[in-house]
Scaffold this motif. Sequence first.
Motif, PDB file in Angstrom:
ATOM      1  N   GLY A  71      -4.762  12.036  -9.130  1.00 36.84           N
ATOM      2  CA  GLY A  71      -6.222  11.966  -9.212  1.00 36.84           C
ATOM      3  C   GLY A  71      -6.708  10.540  -9.378  1.00 36.84           C
ATOM      4  N   SER A  72      -5.979   9.747 -10.152  1.00 32.42           N
ATOM      5  CA  SER A  72      -6.395   8.359 -10.372  1.00 32.42           C
ATOM      6  C   SER A  72      -6.323   7.540  -9.093  1.00 32.42           C
ATOM      7  CB  SER A  72      -5.553   7.706 -11.467  1.00 32.42           C
ATOM      8  OG  SER A  72      -4.254   7.413 -11.011  1.00 32.42           O
ATOM      9  N   THR A  73      -5.425   7.905  -8.197  1.00 33.83           N
ATOM     10  CA  THR A  73      -5.308   7.186  -6.925  1.00 33.83           C
ATOM     11  C   THR A  73      -6.116   7.850  -5.819  1.00 33.83           C
ATOM     12  OG1 THR A  73      -3.360   8.408  -6.191  1.00 33.83           O
ATOM     13  CG2 THR A  73      -2.989   6.424  -7.518  1.00 33.83           C
ATOM     14  N   ARG A  74      -6.830   8.920  -6.179  1.00 37.60           N
ATOM     15  CA  ARG A  74      -7.620   9.703  -5.214  1.00 37.60           C
ATOM     16  C   ARG A  74      -6.756  10.234  -4.075  1.00 37.60           C
ATOM     17  NH1 ARG A  74     -13.504   9.195  -5.378  1.00 37.60           N
ATOM     18  NH2 ARG A  74     -14.040   7.965  -7.193  1.00 37.60           N
ATOM     19  N   GLY A  75      -5.511  10.570  -4.404  1.00 39.37           N
ATOM     20  CA  GLY A  75      -4.626  11.176  -3.415  1.00 39.37           C
ATOM     21  C   GLY A  75      -4.051  10.203  -2.406  1.00 39.37           C
ATOM     22  N   LEU A  76      -3.992   8.940  -2.764  1.00 39.92           N
ATOM     23  CA  LEU A  76      -3.524   7.903  -1.850  1.00 39.92           C
ATOM     24  C   LEU A  76      -2.190   8.263  -1.195  1.00 39.92           C
ATOM     25  CD1 LEU A  76      -4.180   4.964  -0.882  1.00 39.92           C
ATOM     26  CD2 LEU A  76      -2.631   4.212  -2.681  1.00 39.92           C
ATOM     27  N   LEU A  77      -1.278   8.829  -1.970  1.00 38.17           N
ATOM     28  CA  LEU A  77       0.051   9.139  -1.444  1.00 38.17           C
ATOM     29  C   LEU A  77       0.190  10.584  -1.004  1.00 38.17           C
ATOM     30  CD1 LEU A  77       1.921   7.223  -4.223  1.00 38.17           C
ATOM     31  CD2 LEU A  77       1.680   6.501  -1.844  1.00 38.17           C
ATOM     32  N   GLU A  78      -0.734  11.440  -1.382  1.00 40.83           N
ATOM     33  CA  GLU A  78      -0.610  12.863  -1.087  1.00 40.83           C
ATOM     34  C   GLU A  78      -1.420  13.308   0.130  1.00 40.83           C
ATOM     35  OE1 GLU A  78       1.567  14.815  -2.619  1.00 40.83           O
ATOM     36  OE2 GLU A  78       2.158  13.039  -3.733  1.00 40.83           O
ATOM     37  N   THR A 101      -9.646   3.855 -17.189  1.00 47.36           N
ATOM     38  CA  THR A 101      -9.394   2.430 -17.418  1.00 47.36           C
ATOM     39  C   THR A 101      -7.948   2.082 -17.067  1.00 47.36           C
ATOM     40  OG1 THR A 101      -8.702   2.730 -19.708  1.00 47.36           O
ATOM     41  CG2 THR A 101     -11.059   2.399 -19.318  1.00 47.36           C
ATOM     42  N   ALA A 102      -7.715   0.810 -16.859  1.00 45.97           N
ATOM     43  CA  ALA A 102      -6.359   0.351 -16.539  1.00 45.97           C
ATOM     44  C   ALA A 102      -5.397   0.661 -17.680  1.00 45.97           C
ATOM     45  CB  ALA A 102      -6.367  -1.143 -16.228  1.00 45.97           C
ATOM     46  N   GLY A 103      -5.846   0.528 -18.909  1.00 44.56           N
ATOM     47  CA  GLY A 103      -4.997   0.828 -20.055  1.00 44.56           C
ATOM     48  C   GLY A 103      -4.581   2.297 -20.091  1.00 44.56           C
ATOM     49  N   ARG A 104      -5.507   3.168 -19.792  1.00 50.23           N
ATOM     50  CA  ARG A 104      -5.184   4.600 -19.764  1.00 50.23           C
ATOM     51  C   ARG A 104      -4.224   4.920 -18.628  1.00 50.23           C
ATOM     52  NH1 ARG A 104     -11.207   7.072 -20.786  1.00 50.23           N
ATOM     53  NH2 ARG A 104     -11.433   6.236 -22.887  1.00 50.23           N
ATOM     54  N   ARG A 105      -4.420   4.271 -17.488  1.00 58.08           N
ATOM     55  CA  ARG A 105      -3.502   4.505 -16.367  1.00 58.08           C
ATOM     56  C   ARG A 105      -2.107   3.982 -16.683  1.00 58.08           C
ATOM     57  NH1 ARG A 105      -8.179   3.101 -13.855  1.00 58.08           N
ATOM     58  NH2 ARG A 105      -7.464   0.987 -13.417  1.00 58.08           N
ATOM     59  N   TRP A 108      11.908   8.567  -5.677  1.00 56.12           N
ATOM     60  CA  TRP A 108      10.906   9.584  -5.365  1.00 56.12           C
ATOM     61  C   TRP A 108       9.578   9.283  -6.063  1.00 56.12           C
ATOM     62  CZ3 TRP A 108      10.768  14.834  -8.205  1.00 56.12           C
ATOM     63  CH2 TRP A 108       9.810  15.672  -7.635  1.00 56.12           C
ATOM     64  N   MET A 109       9.632   8.850  -7.318  1.00 61.83           N
ATOM     65  CA  MET A 109       8.430   8.658  -8.125  1.00 61.83           C
ATOM     66  C   MET A 109       7.859   7.250  -8.067  1.00 61.83           C
ATOM     67  SD  MET A 109       7.448  11.393  -9.721  1.00 61.83           S
ATOM     68  CE  MET A 109       7.659  12.164  -8.137  1.00 61.83           C
ATOM     69  N   MET A 110       8.643   6.272  -7.659  1.00 65.87           N
ATOM     70  CA  MET A 110       8.214   4.877  -7.708  1.00 65.87           C
ATOM     71  C   MET A 110       6.882   4.624  -6.995  1.00 65.87           C
ATOM     72  SD  MET A 110       9.171   2.043  -9.165  1.00 65.87           S
ATOM     73  CE  MET A 110      10.909   2.239  -9.487  1.00 65.87           C
ATOM     74  N   PRO A 111       6.638   5.175  -5.791  1.00 67.12           N
ATOM     75  CA  PRO A 111       5.334   4.919  -5.166  1.00 67.12           C
ATOM     76  C   PRO A 111       4.156   5.412  -6.019  1.00 67.12           C
ATOM     77  CG  PRO A 111       6.872   5.754  -3.545  1.00 67.12           C
ATOM     78  CD  PRO A 111       7.542   5.891  -4.880  1.00 67.12           C
ATOM     79  N   LEU A 112       4.315   6.549  -6.688  1.00 66.57           N
ATOM     80  CA  LEU A 112       3.246   7.063  -7.540  1.00 66.57           C
ATOM     81  C   LEU A 112       3.035   6.149  -8.742  1.00 66.57           C
ATOM     82  CD1 LEU A 112       1.192   9.294  -8.139  1.00 66.57           C
ATOM     83  CD2 LEU A 112       3.019  10.529  -9.321  1.00 66.57           C
ATOM     84  N   TRP A 113       4.119   5.669  -9.336  1.00 63.37           N
ATOM     85  CA  TRP A 113       3.994   4.768 -10.475  1.00 63.37           C
ATOM     86  C   TRP A 113       3.335   3.461 -10.063  1.00 63.37           C
ATOM     87  CZ3 TRP A 113       9.795   5.658 -11.917  1.00 63.37           C
ATOM     88  CH2 TRP A 113       9.950   6.939 -12.464  1.00 63.37           C
ATOM     89  N   VAL A 114       3.757   2.916  -8.944  1.00 67.40           N
ATOM     90  CA  VAL A 114       3.169   1.658  -8.462  1.00 67.40           C
ATOM     91  C   VAL A 114       1.691   1.857  -8.137  1.00 67.40           C
ATOM     92  CG1 VAL A 114       3.212  -0.046  -6.588  1.00 67.40           C
ATOM     93  CG2 VAL A 114       5.352   0.711  -7.639  1.00 67.40           C
ATOM     94  N   ALA A 115       1.360   2.949  -7.463  1.00 68.29           N
ATOM     95  CA  ALA A 115      -0.037   3.220  -7.122  1.00 68.29           C
ATOM     96  C   ALA A 115      -0.873   3.395  -8.384  1.00 68.29           C
ATOM     97  CB  ALA A 115      -0.135   4.472  -6.249  1.00 68.29           C
ATOM     98  N   GLY A 116      -0.321   4.089  -9.382  1.00 66.94           N
ATOM     99  CA  GLY A 116      -1.048   4.274 -10.633  1.00 66.94           C
ATOM    100  C   GLY A 116      -1.316   2.965 -11.354  1.00 66.94           C
TER     101      GLY A 116
END
Length: 174
Positions: A78-85, A25-29, A148-156
């Motif tokens: 995992g929540s982004t299905r590897g969008l950035l990786e 859920t969005a809340g968990r993310r 370094w982490m901002m794209p992951l946080w934004v994607a999450g």
Amino acid sequence: MTATRYDRRMYAVMNDRRAAAVYATAGRRRLLVGAHVVLTGVGVAAWIGTVFGSGWILAVAVAATLLPWVVLTGALNGSTRGLLELRGRMLDERQLVERDRVRAVAHRLTLWLLVAAAFGTGAYGVLADAPLRAAVTPALVGVLAAHWMMPLWVAGLRVQDEPREPEEEFGDAS
């Protein structure tokens, strides 16, 4: 270009849904992103303190934050299905556009963080009447970690909930 064995393996890892309940859920993310931001901040601050200060307690704090930070990073990926990786060849057109959007938003946020760090270090130098080098290096390390982490946080934060199956949404009709 064709997918390599590495690409296929990373795709399988990033799309493994066994832990999906953690970020369903969005809340968990949002909670995951918030915890990741806090752990990143604590770890970076402890590392800065270890490098520029003294004491083994801060080194222990760095080590103590590392494992939960890695687990949270995996959950966010995992929540982004590897969008950035994942490599671009493993993403469809919609995912490539979303990755570009995430990077653009992260870039803008990091820009404002850099502006705040510049003003903050300047203000520190003026108000504390201290040499700027006392504040610049820790501020730069902190902003580098955020960059370094901002794209992951934004994607999450941007990822959409998975569509529900009709029986999950309305209960069992039988």
